[in-house]
Design a protein around this motif. Sequence first.
Motif, PDB file in Angstrom:
ATOM      1  N   GLY A 197      10.827  51.460  31.292  1.00 29.26           N
ATOM      2  CA  GLY A 197      11.383  50.144  30.988  1.00 29.26           C
ATOM      3  C   GLY A 197      11.405  49.897  29.496  1.00 29.26           C
ATOM      4  O   GLY A 197      11.000  50.751  28.711  1.00 29.26           O
ATOM      5  N   TRP A 198      11.869  48.699  29.120  1.00 30.45           N
ATOM      6  CA  TRP A 198      11.979  48.366  27.711  1.00 30.45           C
ATOM      7  C   TRP A 198      12.050  46.856  27.518  1.00 30.45           C
ATOM      8  O   TRP A 198      12.257  46.113  28.481  1.00 30.45           O
ATOM      9  N   MET A 199      11.865  46.430  26.269  1.00 25.32           N
ATOM     10  CA  MET A 199      12.029  45.037  25.855  1.00 25.32           C
ATOM     11  C   MET A 199      12.813  45.033  24.551  1.00 25.32           C
ATOM     12  O   MET A 199      12.611  45.900  23.704  1.00 25.32           O
ATOM     13  N   LEU A 200      13.690  44.064  24.410  1.00 27.20           N
ATOM     14  CA  LEU A 200      14.403  43.851  23.151  1.00 27.20           C
ATOM     15  C   LEU A 200      14.019  42.460  22.664  1.00 27.20           C
ATOM     16  O   LEU A 200      14.284  41.464  23.338  1.00 27.20           O
ATOM     17  N   LEU A 201      13.365  42.406  21.504  1.00 29.38           N
ATOM     18  CA  LEU A 201      12.906  41.147  20.928  1.00 29.38           C
ATOM     19  C   LEU A 201      13.762  40.818  19.712  1.00 29.38           C
ATOM     20  O   LEU A 201      14.242  41.725  19.030  1.00 29.38           O
ATOM     21  N   ARG A 202      13.927  39.523  19.443  1.00 33.70           N
ATOM     22  CA  ARG A 202      14.691  39.136  18.258  1.00 33.70           C
ATOM     23  C   ARG A 202      14.099  37.873  17.659  1.00 33.70           C
ATOM     24  O   ARG A 202      13.511  37.049  18.352  1.00 33.70           O
ATOM     25  N   LEU A 238      15.693  35.330  10.777  1.00 30.95           N
ATOM     26  CA  LEU A 238      15.068  35.381   9.455  1.00 30.95           C
ATOM     27  C   LEU A 238      16.101  34.958   8.429  1.00 30.95           C
ATOM     28  O   LEU A 238      16.864  35.786   7.925  1.00 30.95           O
ATOM     29  N   GLY A 239      16.163  33.665   8.153  1.00 33.05           N
ATOM     30  CA  GLY A 239      17.181  33.159   7.234  1.00 33.05           C
ATOM     31  C   GLY A 239      18.570  33.397   7.792  1.00 33.05           C
ATOM     32  O   GLY A 239      18.877  32.986   8.904  1.00 33.05           O
ATOM     33  N   ASP A 240      19.391  34.131   7.037  1.00 33.53           N
ATOM     34  CA  ASP A 240      20.760  34.429   7.471  1.00 33.53           C
ATOM     35  C   ASP A 240      20.857  35.681   8.326  1.00 33.53           C
ATOM     36  O   ASP A 240      21.938  36.026   8.794  1.00 33.53           O
ATOM     37  N   ALA A 241      19.748  36.379   8.501  1.00 39.80           N
ATOM     38  CA  ALA A 241      19.748  37.628   9.270  1.00 39.80           C
ATOM     39  C   ALA A 241      18.952  37.460  10.565  1.00 39.80           C
ATOM     40  O   ALA A 241      18.234  36.488  10.749  1.00 39.80           O
ATOM     41  N   VAL A 242      19.111  38.408  11.444  1.00 40.39           N
ATOM     42  CA  VAL A 242      18.360  38.448  12.691  1.00 40.39           C
ATOM     43  C   VAL A 242      17.625  39.778  12.733  1.00 40.39           C
ATOM     44  O   VAL A 242      18.216  40.831  12.473  1.00 40.39           O
ATOM     45  N   GLU A 243      16.335  39.732  13.033  1.00 39.76           N
ATOM     46  CA  GLU A 243      15.535  40.958  13.148  1.00 39.76           C
ATOM     47  C   GLU A 243      15.340  41.281  14.624  1.00 39.76           C
ATOM     48  O   GLU A 243      15.073  40.393  15.433  1.00 39.76           O
ATOM     49  N   PHE A 244      15.495  42.556  14.961  1.00 41.42           N
ATOM     50  CA  PHE A 244      15.289  43.021  16.330  1.00 41.42           C
ATOM     51  C   PHE A 244      14.122  43.996  16.367  1.00 41.42           C
ATOM     52  O   PHE A 244      13.905  44.753  15.417  1.00 41.42           O
ATOM     53  N   MET A 245      13.411  43.986  17.483  1.00 39.03           N
ATOM     54  CA  MET A 245      12.392  44.998  17.740  1.00 39.03           C
ATOM     55  C   MET A 245      12.621  45.514  19.162  1.00 39.03           C
ATOM     56  O   MET A 245      12.742  44.734  20.107  1.00 39.03           O
ATOM     57  N   PHE A 246      12.734  46.811  19.264  1.00 41.65           N
ATOM     58  CA  PHE A 246      12.946  47.459  20.566  1.00 41.65           C
ATOM     59  C   PHE A 246      11.658  48.165  20.950  1.00 41.65           C
ATOM     60  O   PHE A 246      11.125  48.957  20.175  1.00 41.65           O
ATOM     61  N   VAL A 274       9.848  56.142  13.841  1.00 35.75           N
ATOM     62  CA  VAL A 274       9.379  55.207  14.862  1.00 35.75           C
ATOM     63  C   VAL A 274       7.876  55.374  15.023  1.00 35.75           C
ATOM     64  O   VAL A 274       7.314  56.418  14.673  1.00 35.75           O
ATOM     65  N   ASP A 275       7.236  54.351  15.549  1.00 35.27           N
ATOM     66  CA  ASP A 275       5.805  54.393  15.807  1.00 35.27           C
ATOM     67  C   ASP A 275       5.567  54.475  17.303  1.00 35.27           C
ATOM     68  O   ASP A 275       6.287  53.853  18.087  1.00 35.27           O
TER      69      ASP A 275
END
Length: 73
Positions: free
Chosen positions: A6-11, A14-22, A60-61
Amino acid sequence: MSGNRGWMLLRRQLGDAVEFMFVSYWESMAAVKRYAGVDPERPRYYPEDRAALLDLPDRVDHFEVVDLQAPGR
């Protein structure tokens, strides 16, 4: 993908940008290596990633899940 649990996509904004973490979950490091290849620390990008992302990290970690509390459990 064989071995993927499985997986998760987080967002976050951050100001004018969007940060994602998969975050993906795998049955074993051997399963990760079957998917990622000989260097599982190197990310595997797809063409659409390059079109949508500002930053393409070069590594990647990996972490071992030691405890998990999922909703409804």
